[in-house]
Design a protein around this motif. Structure first.
Motif, PDB file in Angstrom:
ATOM      1  N   ALA A  57       0.836  -1.206   0.000  1.00 22.88           N
ATOM      2  CA  ALA A  57       0.000   0.000   0.000  1.00 22.88           C
ATOM      3  C   ALA A  57       0.868   1.251   0.000  1.00 22.88           C
ATOM      4  N   ALA A  58       1.910   1.276   0.828  1.00 22.61           N
ATOM      5  CA  ALA A  58       2.818   2.422   0.886  1.00 22.61           C
ATOM      6  C   ALA A  58       3.536   2.610  -0.444  1.00 22.61           C
ATOM      7  N   ALA A  59       3.780   1.513  -1.161  1.00 20.15           N
ATOM      8  CA  ALA A  59       4.433   1.584  -2.465  1.00 20.15           C
ATOM      9  C   ALA A  59       3.490   2.087  -3.546  1.00 20.15           C
ATOM     10  N   GLY A  60       2.204   2.232  -3.202  1.00 15.66           N
ATOM     11  CA  GLY A  60       1.228   2.731  -4.163  1.00 15.66           C
ATOM     12  C   GLY A  60       0.842   1.727  -5.227  1.00 15.66           C
ATOM     13  N   ILE A  61       1.055   0.447  -4.963  1.00 14.07           N
ATOM     14  CA  ILE A  61       0.705  -0.577  -5.950  1.00 14.07           C
ATOM     15  C   ILE A  61      -0.820  -0.657  -6.073  1.00 14.07           C
ATOM     16  N   PRO A  62      -1.359  -0.539  -7.281  1.00  8.35           N
ATOM     17  CA  PRO A  62      -2.811  -0.514  -7.469  1.00  8.35           C
ATOM     18  C   PRO A  62      -3.495  -1.772  -6.946  1.00  8.35           C
ATOM     19  N   ARG A  63      -4.697  -1.615  -6.469  1.00  9.48           N
ATOM     20  CA  ARG A  63      -5.458  -2.728  -5.907  1.00  9.48           C
ATOM     21  C   ARG A  63      -5.649  -3.852  -6.922  1.00  9.48           C
ATOM     22  N   GLU A  64      -5.894  -3.483  -8.189  1.00 13.69           N
ATOM     23  CA  GLU A  64      -6.133  -4.524  -9.197  1.00 13.69           C
ATOM     24  C   GLU A  64      -4.899  -5.399  -9.418  1.00 13.69           C
ATOM     25  N   VAL A  65      -3.705  -4.821  -9.263  1.00 12.49           N
ATOM     26  CA  VAL A  65      -2.472  -5.592  -9.389  1.00 12.49           C
ATOM     27  C   VAL A  65      -2.367  -6.594  -8.245  1.00 12.49           C
ATOM     28  N   LEU A  66      -2.663  -6.135  -7.033  1.00 14.67           N
ATOM     29  CA  LEU A  66      -2.615  -7.012  -5.867  1.00 14.67           C
ATOM     30  C   LEU A  66      -3.695  -8.096  -5.954  1.00 14.67           C
ATOM     31  N   ASP A  67      -4.856  -7.745  -6.467  1.00 15.95           N
ATOM     32  CA  ASP A  67      -5.937  -8.731  -6.596  1.00 15.95           C
ATOM     33  C   ASP A  67      -5.547  -9.857  -7.561  1.00 15.95           C
ATOM     34  N   LYS A  68      -4.885  -9.498  -8.653  1.00 16.31           N
ATOM     35  CA  LYS A  68      -4.442 -10.525  -9.609  1.00 16.31           C
ATOM     36  C   LYS A  68      -3.395 -11.434  -8.974  1.00 16.31           C
ATOM     37  N   ALA A  69      -2.481 -10.835  -8.231  1.00 15.78           N
ATOM     38  CA  ALA A  69      -1.462 -11.638  -7.543  1.00 15.78           C
ATOM     39  C   ALA A  69      -2.112 -12.543  -6.506  1.00 15.78           C
ATOM     40  N   ALA A  70      -3.110 -12.033  -5.798  1.00 14.89           N
ATOM     41  CA  ALA A  70      -3.821 -12.838  -4.803  1.00 14.89           C
ATOM     42  C   ALA A  70      -4.547 -14.010  -5.464  1.00 14.89           C
ATOM     43  N   ASP A  71      -5.178 -13.759  -6.597  1.00 14.78           N
ATOM     44  CA  ASP A  71      -5.883 -14.833  -7.314  1.00 14.78           C
ATOM     45  C   ASP A  71      -4.918 -15.928  -7.754  1.00 14.78           C
ATOM     46  N   ASP A  72      -3.735 -15.530  -8.222  1.00 12.53           N
ATOM     47  CA  ASP A  72      -2.720 -16.517  -8.620  1.00 12.53           C
ATOM     48  C   ASP A  72      -2.316 -17.376  -7.421  1.00 12.53           C
ATOM     49  N   SER A  73      -2.109 -16.747  -6.281  1.00 12.44           N
ATOM     50  CA  SER A  73      -1.701 -17.481  -5.083  1.00 12.44           C
ATOM     51  C   SER A  73      -2.804 -18.415  -4.610  1.00 12.44           C
ATOM     52  N   ILE A  74      -4.050 -17.982  -4.691  1.00 16.41           N
ATOM     53  CA  ILE A  74      -5.172 -18.830  -4.288  1.00 16.41           C
ATOM     54  C   ILE A  74      -5.263 -20.054  -5.184  1.00 16.41           C
ATOM     55  N   ARG A  75      -5.109 -19.860  -6.494  1.00 20.62           N
ATOM     56  CA  ARG A  75      -5.155 -21.003  -7.414  1.00 20.62           C
ATOM     57  C   ARG A  75      -4.042 -22.001  -7.107  1.00 20.62           C
ATOM     58  N   TYR A  76      -2.843 -21.489  -6.880  1.00 19.28           N
ATOM     59  CA  TYR A  76      -1.699 -22.356  -6.600  1.00 19.28           C
ATOM     60  C   TYR A  76      -1.900 -23.153  -5.314  1.00 19.28           C
ATOM     61  N   GLU A  77      -2.275 -22.463  -4.239  1.00 23.49           N
ATOM     62  CA  GLU A  77      -2.423 -23.132  -2.949  1.00 23.49           C
ATOM     63  C   GLU A  77      -3.612 -24.101  -2.946  1.00 23.49           C
ATOM     64  N   THR A  78      -4.679 -23.762  -3.657  1.00 25.33           N
ATOM     65  CA  THR A  78      -5.838 -24.662  -3.737  1.00 25.33           C
ATOM     66  C   THR A  78      -5.463 -25.962  -4.430  1.00 25.33           C
ATOM     67  N   ALA A  79      -4.752 -25.845  -5.562  1.00 26.04           N
ATOM     68  CA  ALA A  79      -4.340 -27.044  -6.298  1.00 26.04           C
ATOM     69  C   ALA A  79      -3.413 -27.910  -5.460  1.00 26.04           C
ATOM     70  N   LYS A  80      -2.493 -27.277  -4.760  1.00 24.69           N
ATOM     71  CA  LYS A  80      -1.530 -28.019  -3.943  1.00 24.69           C
ATOM     72  C   LYS A  80      -2.216 -28.699  -2.768  1.00 24.69           C
ATOM     73  N   ALA A  81      -3.104 -27.970  -2.097  1.00 29.88           N
ATOM     74  CA  ALA A  81      -3.810 -28.547  -0.950  1.00 29.88           C
ATOM     75  C   ALA A  81      -4.699 -29.698  -1.371  1.00 29.88           C
ATOM     76  N   SER A  82      -5.376 -29.573  -2.516  1.00 25.67           N
ATOM     77  CA  SER A  82      -6.273 -30.621  -2.993  1.00 25.67           C
ATOM     78  C   SER A  82      -5.505 -31.881  -3.379  1.00 25.67           C
ATOM     79  N   ALA A  83      -4.366 -31.702  -4.052  1.00 21.63           N
ATOM     80  CA  ALA A  83      -3.561 -32.850  -4.467  1.00 21.63           C
ATOM     81  C   ALA A  83      -3.033 -33.613  -3.260  1.00 21.63           C
ATOM     82  N   LEU A  84      -2.530 -32.882  -2.261  1.00 16.51           N
ATOM     83  CA  LEU A  84      -1.991 -33.545  -1.077  1.00 16.51           C
ATOM     84  C   LEU A  84      -3.087 -34.192  -0.250  1.00 16.51           C
ATOM     85  N   SER A  85      -4.272 -33.586  -0.229  1.00 12.16           N
ATOM     86  CA  SER A  85      -5.388 -34.172   0.495  1.00 12.16           C
ATOM     87  C   SER A  85      -5.818 -35.473  -0.158  1.00 12.16           C
ATOM     88  N   ALA A  86      -5.854 -35.497  -1.490  1.00 12.49           N
ATOM     89  CA  ALA A  86      -6.216 -36.717  -2.202  1.00 12.49           C
ATOM     90  C   ALA A  86      -5.196 -37.820  -1.931  1.00 12.49           C
TER      91      ALA A  86
END
Length: 260
Positions: A57-86
């Motif tokens: 936030a202090a760096a002034g990074i736009p919210r939409e940039v952070l949202d895209k990065a967050a979505d990428d991280s959610i996809r990665y962690e979801t796939a990893k958690a699901s595979a290990l759970s299976a």
């Protein structure tokens, strides 16, 4: 008798699993390394440096940039958690006493991973010390509240918002120890931990049933993780992205915006 009451207490049960999950290998996220890697394709070197030294936030990074990065991280962690759970579902009924507690700790470990990643993107401070010590009480408190948000508890939403406002107002670089461990938010932390302890027991039962039949159980277990983990991660993302801490600083006049 006293020991039995402690074990059966939902708050104590959740706290024990949280501590166990936090101690698993690979659960703790290096804030600086994560921000540098996830922002590398979207931000300038100066923005990344300031995001690490201060906050995105202090760096002034736009919210939409952070949202895209967050979505990428959610996809990665979801796939990893699901595979290990299976994979954990494969041993079947005979191995239930070993696999169910391990799978639950693993599941909570992945929740901790995405909670840290989303927190760092949306300008929360480092949650774990760099010396490898266990989480302090303030960190346990905020992680409990983050989990509460993921499970949809309104009291956790309000408490996280309150902590965010405190930190934004004081431009704080650390969690407010007093509020999370003794102050106004502490009773909410205890209430949320108790609620999560009950919910955790329900999830353990569901996973026990899903693992009763090998192979089929693996598919069901992985699917159960996928269908619960991703919506909870998105719920936390939505809440953290709208808080005071996540509000980007206004760019300097004449400064070129970085490509998304």
């Amino acid at each position: 008798m006293e020991e039995s009451r402690v074990v059966e207490n939902p708050e104590s049960r959740f706290s024990a699993v949280l501590a166990s999950a936090a101690g698993l290998p690979g659960v703790r996220i290096d804030r600086a390394a994560y921000l540098r890697k996830t922002l590398a394709r979207r931000c300038s070197e100066e923005e990344i440096r300031r995001a690490i030294d201060e906050t995105p936030a202090a760096a002034g990074i736009p919210r939409e940039v952070l949202d895209k990065a967050a979505d990428d991280s959610i996809r990665y962690e979801t796939a990893k958690a699901s595979a290990l759970s299976a994979a954990a579902g494969l041993p079947g009924f005979i191995a239930l006493p070993a696999t169910v507690p391990a799978d639950m700790a693993q599941y909570f470990g992945h929740m901790l991973r995405i909670a840290q990643k989303l927190a760092y993107l949306y300008s929360w401070p480092d949650l774990f010390s760099r010396d490898g010590d266990g989480a302090d009480d303030a960190t346990k408190g905020i992680l409990t509240l983050f989990f509460g948000v993921m499970f949809g508890t309104q009291s956790a939403n309000a408490a996280v918002g309150q902590i965010s406002s405190m930190m934004a107002k004081e431009v704080a670089r650390k969690l407010p120890q007093q509020a999370l461990t003794k102050g106004v938010v502490y009773p909410v932390v205890k209430k949320v931990a108790s609620y999560l302890g009950v919910e955790m027991t329900k999830q353990t039962f569901a996973k026990t049933v899903s693992k009763a039949i090998p192979v089929v159980g693996a598919a069901v277990s992985g699917g159960l993780t996928f269908t619960t983990y991703r919506p909870m991660a998105r719920r936390l993302k939505k809440h953290l992205s709208g808080l005071d801490l996540a509000e980007p600083a206004q760019p300097t006049p004449g400064r070129e915006p970085s490509p998304a």
